[in-house]
Design a protein around this motif. Structure first.
Motif, PDB file in Angstrom:
ATOM      1  N   ASP A  79       0.930   7.036  12.321  1.00  0.00           N
ATOM      2  CA  ASP A  79       0.413   8.296  12.008  1.00  0.00           C
ATOM      3  C   ASP A  79      -1.328   8.009  12.220  1.00  0.00           C
ATOM      4  OD1 ASP A  79      -0.409  10.625  11.020  1.00  0.00           O
ATOM      5  OD2 ASP A  79       0.816  10.587   9.361  1.00  0.00           O
ATOM      6  N   THR A  80      -1.892   8.584  13.352  1.00  0.00           N
ATOM      7  CA  THR A  80      -3.217   8.134  13.638  1.00  0.00           C
ATOM      8  C   THR A  80      -4.040   9.088  12.615  1.00  0.00           C
ATOM      9  OG1 THR A  80      -3.097  10.098  15.034  1.00  0.00           O
ATOM     10  CG2 THR A  80      -2.812   8.088  16.023  1.00  0.00           C
ATOM     11  N   ALA A  81      -3.665  10.012  11.807  1.00  0.00           N
ATOM     12  CA  ALA A  81      -4.331  10.711  10.661  1.00  0.00           C
ATOM     13  C   ALA A  81      -4.589   9.711   9.581  1.00  0.00           C
ATOM     14  CB  ALA A  81      -3.454  12.033  10.362  1.00  0.00           C
ATOM     15  N   LEU A  82      -3.605   8.780   9.440  1.00  0.00           N
ATOM     16  CA  LEU A  82      -3.763   8.051   8.149  1.00  0.00           C
ATOM     17  C   LEU A  82      -4.046   6.443   8.671  1.00  0.00           C
ATOM     18  CD1 LEU A  82      -0.589   9.155   6.351  1.00  0.00           C
ATOM     19  CD2 LEU A  82      -3.142   9.897   5.936  1.00  0.00           C
ATOM     20  N   TRP A  83      -4.947   6.466   9.648  1.00  0.00           N
ATOM     21  CA  TRP A  83      -5.261   5.233  10.511  1.00  0.00           C
ATOM     22  C   TRP A  83      -5.666   4.016   9.280  1.00  0.00           C
ATOM     23  CZ3 TRP A  83      -3.631   4.576  14.885  1.00  0.00           C
ATOM     24  CH2 TRP A  83      -4.234   3.744  16.001  1.00  0.00           C
ATOM     25  N   LEU A  84      -4.797   3.047   9.198  1.00  0.00           N
ATOM     26  CA  LEU A  84      -5.135   1.904   8.331  1.00  0.00           C
ATOM     27  C   LEU A  84      -5.317   2.392   6.776  1.00  0.00           C
ATOM     28  CD1 LEU A  84      -7.410  -0.025  10.883  1.00  0.00           C
ATOM     29  CD2 LEU A  84      -5.074  -0.730  10.262  1.00  0.00           C
ATOM     30  N   SER A  85      -4.988   3.278   6.410  1.00  0.00           N
ATOM     31  CA  SER A  85      -5.000   3.898   5.021  1.00  0.00           C
ATOM     32  C   SER A  85      -4.024   3.195   4.175  1.00  0.00           C
ATOM     33  CB  SER A  85      -5.138   5.124   4.893  1.00  0.00           C
ATOM     34  OG  SER A  85      -3.744   5.935   5.287  1.00  0.00           O
ATOM     35  N   GLY A  86      -2.972   2.290   4.384  1.00  0.00           N
ATOM     36  CA  GLY A  86      -2.109   1.718   3.477  1.00  0.00           C
ATOM     37  C   GLY A  86      -1.025   2.576   3.261  1.00  0.00           C
ATOM     38  N   HIS A  87      -0.151   2.185   1.984  1.00  0.00           N
ATOM     39  CA  HIS A  87       1.256   2.693   1.621  1.00  0.00           C
ATOM     40  C   HIS A  87       0.513   4.075   0.872  1.00  0.00           C
ATOM     41  CE1 HIS A  87       5.037   3.578  -0.193  1.00  0.00           C
ATOM     42  NE2 HIS A  87       4.258   3.869  -1.148  1.00  0.00           N
ATOM     43  N   PRO A  88       1.112   5.265   1.504  1.00  0.00           N
ATOM     44  CA  PRO A  88       0.680   6.500   0.813  1.00  0.00           C
ATOM     45  C   PRO A  88       1.034   6.585  -0.650  1.00  0.00           C
ATOM     46  CG  PRO A  88       1.727   7.009   2.919  1.00  0.00           C
ATOM     47  CD  PRO A  88       2.182   5.548   2.569  1.00  0.00           C
ATOM     48  N   ALA A  89      -0.060   7.102  -1.669  1.00  0.00           N
ATOM     49  CA  ALA A  89       0.295   7.044  -2.779  1.00  0.00           C
ATOM     50  C   ALA A  89       1.351   7.905  -3.340  1.00  0.00           C
ATOM     51  CB  ALA A  89      -1.097   7.250  -3.603  1.00  0.00           C
ATOM     52  N   ASN A  90       1.398   9.026  -2.717  1.00  0.00           N
ATOM     53  CA  ASN A  90       2.357  10.116  -2.889  1.00  0.00           C
ATOM     54  C   ASN A  90       3.884   9.879  -2.280  1.00  0.00           C
ATOM     55  OD1 ASN A  90       1.736  10.723  -0.076  1.00  0.00           O
ATOM     56  ND2 ASN A  90       1.461  12.926  -0.727  1.00  0.00           N
TER      57      ASN A  90
END
Length: 205
Positions: A79-90
């Motif tokens: 998901d390029t919109a969440l690049w390297l942002s880790g596990h989604p908190a939600n």
């Protein structure tokens, strides 16, 4: 006779000028070659430290766990919109029998950002330059984190949990780790406070 001497003197002057010009030209070429060689050596052949860091992040497989996935016609893709942002908190937690997983020594995951095993549950970290990621980290902190496997690169903090392969990633040279850090500091910051790891149920009950 005087005319001959003048001609000889003029010829010598022209020759001197030509030789001086050639020497300066050669010196300029050599200087430029050395400069180009040094530039390519500094960043291992890449145009900048950031570009080198981007290359290292890709070939080290950092996206496998640290970039969330989305489903496509060909299966899960980054998901390029969440690049390297880790596990989604939600994201809802994995619905599994943790006691069974731990007792059998298995490791399971969802989206490759949440992992459950004998160590409990771990989540892929946010590597973006947001304050919820590595936005407040120093370069030394980052290197210490990967060299010693310490959470947030702080002395006395807990160890990094599986599946983070810090013993292998930590084998990078200082310049390679600095390039990786420079790249991570250059990407889009994403506010995502990754959950803290969970203790094994065998230690809770």
């Amino acid at each position: 006779m005087k005319t001959q001497f003048k001609l000889i003197g003029l010829g010598a002057s022209i020759l001197t000028v030509l030789l001086t010009f050639q020497c300066q030209e050669k010196k300029s070429v050599i200087t430029q070659a050395v400069a180009n060689s040094t530039a390519s050596t500094d960043f291992n052949g890449f145009e900048s430290q950031i570009k080198w860091g981007e290359h290292l992040v890709i070939i080290a497989g950092c996206h496998d766990c640290h970039t969330p996935k989305k489903m496509s016609a060909f299966g899960p893709v980054l998901d390029t919109a969440l690049w390297l942002s880790g596990h989604p908190a939600n994201m809802p937690p994995i619905e599994i029998n943790h006691k069974e997983i731990e007792s059998k020594g298995l490791a399971v995951t969802f989206d490759l950002t949440e992992w459950a095993g004998p160590w409990g549950v771990s989540y892929s970290a946010n590597l973006t330059p947001d304050p919820t990621g590595i936005g407040t980290w120093s370069e030394d902190q980052f290197i210490f984190c990967l060299r010693k496997g310490k959470f947030k690169g702080l002395e006395g903090s807990r160890g990094l949990l599986p599946p983070m392969p810090w013993p292998m990633v930590g084998q990078m040279t200082d310049n390679e780790l600095k390039a990786v850090f420079a790249y991570l500091k250059s990407i889009k910051p994403i506010n995502n406070l990754v959950p803290m790891p969970k203790t094994p149920v065998s230690m809770v009950n």
